[in-house]
Every structure is written in structure tokens, then in C-alpha cells.
Design an enzyme around this catalytic site. Structure first.
Site, PDB file in Angstrom:
ATOM      1  N   CYS A   1      -6.883  -0.570 -52.422  1.00  0.00           N
ATOM      2  CA  CYS A   1      -7.229  -1.023 -51.363  1.00  0.00           C
ATOM      3  C   CYS A   1      -6.718  -2.224 -50.408  1.00  0.00           C
ATOM      4  CB  CYS A   1      -8.671  -0.635 -50.560  1.00  0.00           C
ATOM      5  SG  CYS A   1      -9.792  -1.253 -48.706  1.00  0.00           S
TER       6      CYS A   1
ATOM      7  N   CYS B   1     -10.412  -4.461 -49.805  1.00  0.00           N
ATOM      8  CA  CYS B   1     -10.949  -5.029 -50.467  1.00  0.00           C
ATOM      9  C   CYS B   1     -10.391  -5.866 -51.519  1.00  0.00           C
ATOM     10  CB  CYS B   1     -10.836  -3.139 -51.710  1.00  0.00           C
ATOM     11  SG  CYS B   1     -12.202  -2.251 -51.512  1.00  0.00           S
TER      12      CYS B   1
ATOM     13  N   ASP C   1      -5.992 -10.472 -37.407  1.00  0.00           N
ATOM     14  CA  ASP C   1      -5.141  -9.198 -38.433  1.00  0.00           C
ATOM     15  C   ASP C   1      -3.784  -9.772 -38.066  1.00  0.00           C
ATOM     16  OD1 ASP C   1      -5.481  -5.813 -36.576  1.00  0.00           O
ATOM     17  OD2 ASP C   1      -3.890  -7.463 -36.987  1.00  0.00           O
TER      18      ASP C   1
ATOM     19  N   HIS D   1     -16.474  -1.394 -49.954  1.00  0.00           N
ATOM     20  CA  HIS D   1     -15.641   0.229 -49.615  1.00  0.00           C
ATOM     21  C   HIS D   1     -16.173   1.160 -48.579  1.00  0.00           C
ATOM     22  CE1 HIS D   1     -11.471   2.114 -49.491  1.00  0.00           C
ATOM     23  NE2 HIS D   1     -11.820   3.627 -49.487  1.00  0.00           N
TER      24      HIS D   1
ATOM     25  N   HIS E   1     -10.194   1.643 -45.069  1.00  0.00           N
ATOM     26  CA  HIS E   1     -11.801   0.716 -45.388  1.00  0.00           C
ATOM     27  C   HIS E   1     -12.172   0.577 -43.695  1.00  0.00           C
ATOM     28  CE1 HIS E   1     -14.030  -2.583 -47.899  1.00  0.00           C
ATOM     29  NE2 HIS E   1     -13.764  -2.588 -46.575  1.00  0.00           N
TER      30      HIS E   1
ATOM     31  N   HIS F   1     -12.759  -0.540 -40.026  1.00  0.00           N
ATOM     32  CA  HIS F   1     -12.630  -1.851 -39.820  1.00  0.00           C
ATOM     33  C   HIS F   1     -13.083  -1.881 -37.939  1.00  0.00           C
ATOM     34  CE1 HIS F   1      -8.681  -0.491 -39.762  1.00  0.00           C
ATOM     35  NE2 HIS F   1      -8.655  -0.436 -38.902  1.00  0.00           N
TER      36      HIS F   1
END
Ligand code: 5GP
Ligand code: ZN
Length: 110
Positions: free
Chosen positions: A4, A7, A30, A46, A94, A96
Site C-alpha cells: 500500500c 502505508c 498529492d 490502513h 487506503h 484519504h
């Protein structure tokens, strides 16, 4: 979780441009910004998507951290987005929260 990307950023295994961090939350720029300000806020733990976010405390912390980030970075007008599921545009599984700012943002989105 293995493999991930978020992560790995949370664990500092790969560099992220981190703008905010506390015990449970981390926020970074980003990689492909859609506005002059484009920050991603994630729990370090996670959790795949909003559908799996059952922890009320953590849910509250996510929003609290948005307020703190915006205060810290002097972001006054902004949009928050959580894409949930492929059809809604979720590409990283994950959870966000996007913070977008720095240009006029149209509504409704496409
Ligand atoms: P989603 O489409 O899942 O809501 O948003 C995923 C976001 O993660 C996208 O805006 C994409 O540009 C960003 N992203 C994907 N990979 C990376 C990365 O390795 N580092 C950073 N900083 N952002 C990433
Ligand atoms: Zn993860």
C-alpha cells in the site's frame, strides 16, 4: 499493509511531502495536484475506504486535522473530498481525504 503506497508514506518508507503529522494522522502533498493546494490526509492505520471507517474517534480526528492543517497553512476556502469506490474515482484503497484550494472550484463536480 504490504504494497500500500500510503502505508509506505505513513511509515516513511518512501518520501512524501509531509505537511502535518500527529500520532494517528499524516498529511502530504498529492503527487499529481489538481489545484495549487492539493493535500491528502490519511489515518496512519490502513483502512481501505470510508466504508471501513468504523472508528468514530478516528473519523473525528480526520476532520479535526483538516481544520488544523488549514489553520496552519492559512487555507481559508477549500474543498474536501473522499472518493469511495472505483466508480467514484477512488484509486488508492487506503482511505484519504483530499483538501483542494488555491483556485476557484466548480460545483457540481463531473
Ligand atoms: P483517489 O483517486 O484514490 O481519491 O486519490 C488518489 C490520489 O493519490 C490521487 O490524487 C493521486 O495523484 C495521489 N497519489 C497516488 N500515488 C501517490 C504517491 O505515491 N504519492 C502521493 N503524494 N500521491 C499519490
Ligand atoms: Zn495502507
Amino acid at each position: 499493509m504490504d504494497n500500500c503506497i500510503f502505508c509506505k508514506i505513513a511509515n516513511k518508507e518512501i518520501p512524501g511531502n509531509i505537511v502535518y503529522e500527529n500520532e494517528d494522522i499524516i498529511a502530504f502533498n498529492d503527487i499529481n495536484p489538481q489545484a495549487p493546494v492539493h493535500i491528502l490526509v490519511i489515518p496512519k492505520k490502513h483502512i481501505e475506504s470510508l466504508n471501513e471507517l468504523a472508528d468514530k474517534n478516528l473519523a473525528g480526528e480526520l476532520l479535526d486535522s483538516v481544520r488544523e492543517i488549514c489553520k496552519k497553512l492559512n487555507i481559508k476556502d477549500y474543498r474536501t473530498v473522499i472518493n469511495t469506490g472505483k466508480e467514484a474515482g477512488q484509486e488508492v484503497f487506503h482511505i484519504h481525504l483530499h483538501i483542494l484550494s488555491g483556485r476557484p472550484l466548480k460545483w457540481p463536480p463531473g
